[in-house]
Design an enzyme around this catalytic site. Structure first.
Site, PDB file in Angstrom:
ATOM      1  N   GLU A 118       0.847  -1.214   0.000  1.00 10.80           N
ATOM      2  CA  GLU A 118       0.000   0.000   0.000  1.00 10.80           C
ATOM      3  C   GLU A 118       0.867   1.243   0.000  1.00 10.80           C
ATOM      4  O   GLU A 118       1.865   1.286   0.742  1.00 10.80           O
ATOM      5  CB  GLU A 118      -0.823   0.079   1.290  1.00 10.80           C
ATOM      6  CG  GLU A 118      -1.969  -0.858   1.414  1.00 10.80           C
ATOM      7  CD  GLU A 118      -2.360  -0.948   2.884  1.00 10.80           C
ATOM      8  OE1 GLU A 118      -3.096  -0.064   3.349  1.00 10.80           O
ATOM      9  OE2 GLU A 118      -1.899  -1.879   3.564  1.00 10.80           O
ATOM     10  N   LYS A 120       2.179   4.726   1.200  1.00  7.90           N
ATOM     11  CA  LYS A 120       2.140   5.358   2.531  1.00  7.90           C
ATOM     12  C   LYS A 120       1.803   6.831   2.322  1.00  7.90           C
ATOM     13  O   LYS A 120       2.639   7.603   1.837  1.00  7.90           O
ATOM     14  CB  LYS A 120       3.499   5.198   3.213  1.00  7.90           C
ATOM     15  CG  LYS A 120       3.489   5.645   4.641  1.00  7.90           C
ATOM     16  CD  LYS A 120       4.773   5.212   5.334  1.00  7.90           C
ATOM     17  CE  LYS A 120       4.778   5.589   6.792  1.00  7.90           C
ATOM     18  NZ  LYS A 120       4.586   7.002   7.037  1.00  7.90           N
ATOM     19  N   ASP A 122       1.145  10.694   2.903  1.00  9.44           N
ATOM     20  CA  ASP A 122       1.804  11.681   3.754  1.00  9.44           C
ATOM     21  C   ASP A 122       0.719  12.488   4.462  1.00  9.44           C
ATOM     22  O   ASP A 122       0.353  13.580   4.031  1.00  9.44           O
ATOM     23  CB  ASP A 122       2.666  12.587   2.863  1.00  9.44           C
ATOM     24  CG  ASP A 122       3.887  13.070   3.605  1.00  9.44           C
ATOM     25  OD1 ASP A 122       3.995  12.766   4.802  1.00  9.44           O
ATOM     26  OD2 ASP A 122       4.713  13.750   2.979  1.00  9.44           O
ATOM     27  N   TYR A 230      -6.057   1.902   6.627  1.00 15.83           N
ATOM     28  CA  TYR A 230      -5.056   0.890   6.304  1.00 15.83           C
ATOM     29  C   TYR A 230      -5.005  -0.254   7.308  1.00 15.83           C
ATOM     30  O   TYR A 230      -4.137  -1.107   7.225  1.00 15.83           O
ATOM     31  CB  TYR A 230      -3.672   1.510   6.135  1.00 15.83           C
ATOM     32  CG  TYR A 230      -3.129   2.263   7.335  1.00 15.83           C
ATOM     33  CD1 TYR A 230      -2.816   1.615   8.525  1.00 15.83           C
ATOM     34  CD2 TYR A 230      -2.915   3.635   7.262  1.00 15.83           C
ATOM     35  CE1 TYR A 230      -2.314   2.305   9.613  1.00 15.83           C
ATOM     36  CE2 TYR A 230      -2.398   4.341   8.346  1.00 15.83           C
ATOM     37  CZ  TYR A 230      -2.106   3.661   9.520  1.00 15.83           C
ATOM     38  OH  TYR A 230      -1.606   4.342  10.600  1.00 15.83           O
ATOM     39  N   LYS A 319      10.802   3.717   2.081  1.00 19.04           N
ATOM     40  CA  LYS A 319      10.606   5.145   1.826  1.00 19.04           C
ATOM     41  C   LYS A 319      11.137   5.562   0.455  1.00 19.04           C
ATOM     42  O   LYS A 319      12.123   5.008  -0.030  1.00 19.04           O
ATOM     43  CB  LYS A 319      11.329   5.971   2.900  1.00 19.04           C
ATOM     44  CG  LYS A 319      10.837   5.756   4.315  1.00 19.04           C
ATOM     45  CD  LYS A 319       9.384   6.032   4.484  1.00 19.04           C
ATOM     46  CE  LYS A 319       8.927   7.219   5.229  1.00 19.04           C
ATOM     47  NZ  LYS A 319       9.618   7.845   6.263  1.00 19.04           N
ATOM     48  N   CYS A 413      17.069  45.946 -14.810  1.00 22.21           N
ATOM     49  CA  CYS A 413      17.289  44.585 -15.303  1.00 22.21           C
ATOM     50  C   CYS A 413      18.764  44.202 -15.137  1.00 22.21           C
ATOM     51  O   CYS A 413      19.648  44.947 -15.567  1.00 22.21           O
ATOM     52  CB  CYS A 413      16.879  44.502 -16.776  1.00 22.21           C
ATOM     53  SG  CYS A 413      17.305  42.928 -17.525  1.00 22.21           S
ATOM     54  N   CYS A 416      20.113  43.879 -19.075  1.00 25.82           N
ATOM     55  CA  CYS A 416      20.215  44.996 -20.026  1.00 25.82           C
ATOM     56  C   CYS A 416      20.102  46.368 -19.352  1.00 25.82           C
ATOM     57  O   CYS A 416      20.150  47.391 -20.028  1.00 25.82           O
ATOM     58  CB  CYS A 416      19.156  44.860 -21.121  1.00 25.82           C
ATOM     59  SG  CYS A 416      17.501  45.221 -20.534  1.00 25.82           S
ATOM     60  N   CYS A 431      11.240  43.221 -16.798  1.00 27.15           N
ATOM     61  CA  CYS A 431      12.219  44.088 -17.447  1.00 27.15           C
ATOM     62  C   CYS A 431      11.502  44.772 -18.603  1.00 27.15           C
ATOM     63  O   CYS A 431      10.801  44.122 -19.377  1.00 27.15           O
ATOM     64  CB  CYS A 431      13.378  43.235 -17.961  1.00 27.15           C
ATOM     65  SG  CYS A 431      14.284  44.021 -19.294  1.00 27.15           S
ATOM     66  N   CYS A 437      16.686  43.496 -24.677  1.00 27.78           N
ATOM     67  CA  CYS A 437      17.292  42.717 -23.598  1.00 27.78           C
ATOM     68  C   CYS A 437      17.725  41.359 -24.151  1.00 27.78           C
ATOM     69  O   CYS A 437      16.890  40.585 -24.632  1.00 27.78           O
ATOM     70  CB  CYS A 437      16.274  42.542 -22.469  1.00 27.78           C
ATOM     71  SG  CYS A 437      16.872  41.499 -21.148  1.00 27.78           S
TER      72      CYS A 437
HETATM   73  O1  I6G Z   1       1.730   4.950   9.558  1.00 25.49           O
HETATM   74  C1  I6G Z   1       1.297   4.004   8.738  1.00 25.49           C
HETATM   75  C2  I6G Z   1       0.972   4.317   7.449  1.00 25.49           C
HETATM   76  C3  I6G Z   1       0.500   3.343   6.601  1.00 25.49           C
HETATM   77  C4  I6G Z   1       1.138   2.690   9.222  1.00 25.49           C
HETATM   78  C5  I6G Z   1       0.664   1.690   8.351  1.00 25.49           C
HETATM   79  C6  I6G Z   1       0.340   2.044   7.017  1.00 25.49           C
HETATM   80  O2  I6G Z   1      -0.103   1.074   6.220  1.00 25.49           O
HETATM   81  C7  I6G Z   1      -0.400   1.382   4.881  1.00 25.49           C
HETATM   82  N1  I6G Z   1       0.525   0.438   8.802  1.00 25.49           N
HETATM   83  C8  I6G Z   1       0.846   0.153  10.067  1.00 25.49           C
HETATM   84  C9  I6G Z   1       0.706  -1.250  10.529  1.00 25.49           C
HETATM   85  C10 I6G Z   1       1.312   1.134  10.936  1.00 25.49           C
HETATM   86  N2  I6G Z   1       1.457   2.394  10.516  1.00 25.49           N
HETATM   87  C11 I6G Z   1       1.663   0.812  12.332  1.00 25.49           C
END
Ligand code: I6G
Length: 678
Positions: A118, A120, A122, A230, A319, A413, A416, A431, A437
């Site tokens: 999956e 992750k 942000d 998730y 990551k 500028c 020029c 400018c 220029c």
């Molecule tokens: O912080 C997290 C983001 C996404 C997660 C996570 C996750 O799964 C897609 N899964 C677990 C088991 C944990 N943190 C602890």
């Protein structure tokens, strides 16, 4: 009291709950709305009226009850019965393989292990507790054991169900997920904030965090937040499936949005391939992700593996390179663009961010420098997301050195020395030198030669700069008077390359009116506008004569563009350049007036998988030229899908929905049939 309410009204309230809840599910979870917005609003108003008449009918899961009435004084503490863990991180393929080896060693197996994959997101980790199907409490992760009660705020998020769907919901169900702000919503929120002169957010994650920390849920309700789940925490009164991917499918049936990119991988090599594939399309996703989470899919194996410290042994976050890093701003230079725009560019201590080493970042304009309050010598946060130009997003105030210097925006500028002018209401300073220029001239020539304009093969940016700097080139028309003996004198230019360039220049003279108009580099005239202008006027002369009113009759041309176009053709210099280009032999066929070259107008296409002949962005570009909208996901509204090798879930969805699918060969044929030269 309650028995005074007529049973039809009681029944109607229940019916409206179901209609609105279903509509929410279709909209937020399935991405496939069926109830038109106006209809939704009508039903919601009907429910509000009924509840006003009979307040006893208001229940906490009513779709009218998302926004709390009173701001809180503070957030209460919440104890997590099942701790909210964190994840171990891997940063390269070897570390992920090492994780798989540890898993198989502990399980004492040499067989491949299946993993759930999956993205992750942000965002902000969240726990949401449902009792007998009703949302009871939502809390932040906090330190993993104690978080904050943000129920009031989480209730305002449309994709958070207030009541679970389907039968057989557990007595207690705690879902875990991420609350995030999609990129488009973030951009819009910041645009509005900037327009209102308010502080903007640094990135979507900060915007999501700031929105969830509001004591007044009416503010949160206005923020474009989404939930993606998730996993689960506490569960009582139901048995969940024994594979993680199936648990998520079950959560989806109960009304939660899960990530549409979720997949099962049969072994660690498939996980690595998944990571690389998602990494490639990271920039195209509607939301920011910072990695991929891999989890042993079999929950019995998860239990055998258990936990170490505060992280499960059965999961790993692989990551992506960070999209934000800190570095030092060494200096600021001012670059002059094709239209004279003066852009401050930050010269940085080189830093590895978003997968590349960055030494320059844009500071956009004078207002942005003020907004950031940045000085030379400051430590700054740089963001490079996808293919977007690196940006300075914030200043680390605590690291400001004593000798930090103010950034002085030039009033002349830097190239020029013409005065730099600002138009009231416009953030960009320009400018005023025009083509006097050399910086503007270079950019104008580069644009003129570019692929979508005159397409002059072999005339790259470096060569244009060399030609202008050597005094061999003063205008675009000058290109067609370059001589072989002058060119061969240039550094790194052989006889053959020089001849090739002259041949390419000769070939480019046979062009089309839209390309020529685009090549002129008129402000705000991109490819689409150039095409519309050409189609509307048929040839150059009537366009050059047109006044602003006549120009506004052209599709998608408003007063601003009309003004720039009319102003451009009124300039003696522009008229002379055009004449010189025609004298040099640049020519085109008149366009069929009013003819449509947008046969795909109104259609939505999706590109998926790898294309061999074209890049994804070229494919997208061609489709847009034919008038199609190109979307990132397949839905009932998709007209056609182009699928190359490696196409996965989008192709499956297209097949499920019976949407026509073209392979690359068929796609190219379709483009050629519609006049696209490939
Ligand atoms: O912080 C997290 C983001 C996404 C997660 C996570 C996750 O799964 C897609 N899964 C677990 C088991 C944990 N943190 C602890």
């Amino acid at each position: 009291m309650t028995d005074k309410i007529p049973s039809e009204q009681r029944q109607r309230v229940e019916e409206l709950h179901q209609i609105l809840q279903r509509a929410n599910y279709q909209y937020y979870v399935l991405d496939n709305p069926e109830l038109p917005d106006a209809e939704y609003d009508r039903r919601l108003r009907e429910l509000q009226e009924l509840e006003k008449e009979h307040p006893q009918l208001i229940s906490p899961d009513s779709p009218t009850q998302r926004v709390g009435a009173e701001p809180l004084k503070a957030f209460a503490e919440v104890h997590h019965e099942v701790p909210m863990l964190s994840l171990d991180n891997a940063f390269n393929d070897e570390e992920l393989q090492e994780f798989d080896r540890r898993v198989r060693d502990r399980l004492n197996t040499s067989e491949p292990v299946e993993y759930a994959c999956e993205p992750k997101l942000d965002g902000i980790a969240i726990s949401i507790l449902y009792r007998n199907g009703l949302l009871e409490r939502a809390a932040t992760r906090g330190d993993g054991t104690t978080g904050e009660d943000i129920t009031q705020n989480v209730r305002t998020i449309g994709s958070v169900p207030l009541r679970l769907l389907d039968n057989g919901v557990p007595e207690v169900l705690e879902v875990r997920g991420e609350i995030y702000m999609p990129k488009a919503g973030f951009a819009e929120l910041n645009r509005k904030a900037a327009e209102a002169g308010e502080k903007t957010f640094v990135n979507p994650r900060n915007a999501a965090a700031g929105s969830l920390r509001q004591l007044d849920s009416r503010i949160t309700a206005q923020r474009p937040l989404e939930l993606c789940v998730y996993g689960v925490g506490q569960v009582a009164g139901a048995t969940l499936p024994d594979r993680h991917t199936e648990i998520l499918q079950q959560l989806n049936r109960w009304g939660f949005r899960i990530n549409s990119e979720m997949a099962a991988a049969s072994d660690i090599d498939a996980c690595i391939a998944y990571h690389h594939k998602l990494g490639d399309k990271r920039g195209e996703l509607a939301y920011d992700i910072d990695g991929i989470v891999f989890k042993v899919n079999d929950t019995a194996l998860q239990r055998r593996l258990g936990f170490v410290a505060r992280a499960p042994r059965w999961a790993m976050a692989y990551k992506f390179p960070a999209q934000e890093e800190m570095t030092v701003l060494k200096d600021v230079e001012f670059q002059v663009g094709r239209t004279g725009a003066v852009t401050p560019v930050a010269r940085l201590e080189p830093v590895f961010v978003g997968g590349v080493t960055v030494s320059n970042a844009t500071l956009h304009n004078r207002d942005e420098i003020e907004r950031l309050g940045v000085k030379i010598g400051d430590t700054v946060v740089i963001r490079r997301a996808g293919d977007v130009i690196p940006q300075v997003v914030s200043v680390v105030a605590s690291k400001r050195p004593e000798d930090a210097r103010a950034i002085v925006f030039p009033d002349h500028c830097p190239v020029c020395d013409s005065p730099v002018e600002s138009t009231p209401g416009e953030a960009v300073a320009r400018c005023s030198g025009g083509l006097i220029c050399s910086a503007q001239r270079k950019q104008a020539i580069k644009h003129f030669a570019s692929r979508k304009a005159m397409d002059i093969d072999g005339l790259g940016d470096k060569l244009v700069e060399q030609l202008v700097d050597e005094g061999l080139l003063h205008s675009v028309s000058g290109l067609f008077h370059l001589k072989l003996d002058e060119l061969v004198e240039l550094e790194r230019m052989g006889q053959k390359s020089a001849q090739n360039l002259l041949d390419a220049l000769e070939r480019s003279k046979d062009t089309t009116l839209p390309k020529f108009l685009y090549a002129l580099g008129i402000r705000e005239v991109g490819e689409a506008t150039a095409r519309n202008l050409a189609r509307h006027f048929g040839d150059l002369e009537p366009l050059m004569q047109a006044d602003e009113d006549a120009l506004q009759e052209v599709e998608d041309v408003g007063p601003v563009v009309a003004h720039f176009v009319a102003e451009f053709f009124q300039q003696t210099h522009a008229q002379e350049e055009i004449e010189a280009l025609r004298q040099a032999g640049v020519h085109w066929q008149p366009e069929e007036q009013g003819g449509s070259d947008q046969p795909l107008a109104g259609q939505t296409w999706v590109l998926t998988g790898k294309l061999e002949t074209l890049s994804r962005s070229e494919g997208k570009d061609y489709l847009q030229r034919l008038g199609a909208k190109v979307a990132g996901s397949v839905s009932a509204n998709t007209d056609s899908v182009v699928a190359g090798p490696g196409a996965g879930s989008k192709l499956n969805k297209a097949r499920e929905l019976d949407i026509p699918v073209l392979d690359e060969e068929e796609f190219l044929e379709m483009l050629r049939e519609r006049g696209i030269e490939i």
